[in-house]
Scaffold this motif. Structure first.
Motif, PDB file in Angstrom:
ATOM      1  N   GLN A   1     -95.623 -66.991 -53.929  1.00 44.79           N
ATOM      2  CA  GLN A   1     -95.385 -68.025 -52.917  1.00 44.79           C
ATOM      3  C   GLN A   1     -96.701 -68.582 -52.379  1.00 44.79           C
ATOM      4  O   GLN A   1     -96.861 -69.791 -52.218  1.00 44.79           O
TER       5      GLN A   1
ATOM      6  N   THR B   1     -99.667 -68.558 -53.865  1.00 49.24           N
ATOM      7  CA  THR B   1    -100.352 -69.298 -54.926  1.00 49.24           C
ATOM      8  C   THR B   1     -99.780 -70.702 -55.084  1.00 49.24           C
ATOM      9  O   THR B   1    -100.521 -71.665 -55.298  1.00 49.24           O
ATOM     10  N   GLN B   2     -98.458 -70.847 -54.962  1.00 45.41           N
ATOM     11  CA  GLN B   2     -97.822 -72.165 -55.059  1.00 45.41           C
ATOM     12  C   GLN B   2     -98.211 -73.066 -53.894  1.00 45.41           C
ATOM     13  O   GLN B   2     -98.193 -74.283 -54.012  1.00 45.41           O
ATOM     14  N   SER B   3     -98.550 -72.481 -52.750  1.00 44.62           N
ATOM     15  CA  SER B   3     -98.863 -73.252 -51.548  1.00 44.62           C
ATOM     16  C   SER B   3    -100.314 -73.732 -51.500  1.00 44.62           C
ATOM     17  O   SER B   3    -100.646 -74.589 -50.696  1.00 44.62           O
TER      18      SER B   3
END
Length: 186
Positions: free
Chosen positions: A129, A131-133
């Motif tokens: 989560q 890393t996606q942000s």
């Protein structure tokens, strides 16, 4: 982020080398008895020289007028040096302003809530989560993560605390979750 981080008068001798490479070489070449008061990589901070700009912190002991430590943000990839600071966190932020100039605009995330959250499965989800942000490739390049911590908790910036090995930079903000609630990412 620091607000009381004014730089202090420079205690540096004009004859001292400038830049991380030169300072490390001078420190390593000096006899043990002459090293007191010389700038050296702060304990636990990254020390491997790189081709890219990467932050670290130097420290030195000053005995006059009383014993204290000074800190300075520096770059492992070039000769950039920040001002002398009394607080390690202030020097760490200076170094990040140089190496990662957009770090202050990154999302601030909550750390895992409890020791149980540090299981492999939950940490894997949390890392995915986070890393996606963040910008693509941010952590792979050694970029920092901004972690929310309320006042009273450990507020020291932590080298190696980001998913890719960069710094965990502590941002003091009120907690955003209720006790017993599943931790929110942002």
């Amino acid at each position: 982020m620091s607000t009381s981080g004014s730089s202090i008068p420079n205690h540096q001798d004009d004859q001292e080398p400038r830049g991380t490479r030169a300072r490390l070489a001078a420190y390593q070449a000096a006899p043990d008895t002459a090293r007191r008061g010389m700038w050296a990589i702060s304990y636990g901070h990254p020390a491997d020289l790189t081709a890219a700009c990467r932050p670290t912190v130097l420290s030195r002991v000053v005995d006059e007028p009383v014993w204290h430590q000074l800190h300075r943000g520096v770059c492992l990839g070039c000769d950039w040096e920040g001002p002398e600071r009394r607080r390690n966190n202030d020097a760490t932020e200076d170094a990040h302003d140089h190496a990662w100039p957009t770090w202050r605009s990154l999302p601030v995330v909550n750390p895992p809530a409890t020791a149980a959250d540090y299981s492999k499965v939950l940490m894997g989800r949390w890392n995915a989560q986070v890393t996606q942000s963040y910008p693509a490739g941010w952590f792979e390049q050694g970029g920092p993560i901004l972690i929310r911590r309320p006042e009273g908790y450990n507020t020291r910036h932590r080298p190696g605390g980001a998913p890719g090995g960069g710094y965990e930079l502590v941002i003091q903000q009120p907690e955003t979750r209720e006790p017993g609630e599943q931790p929110a990412l942002f």
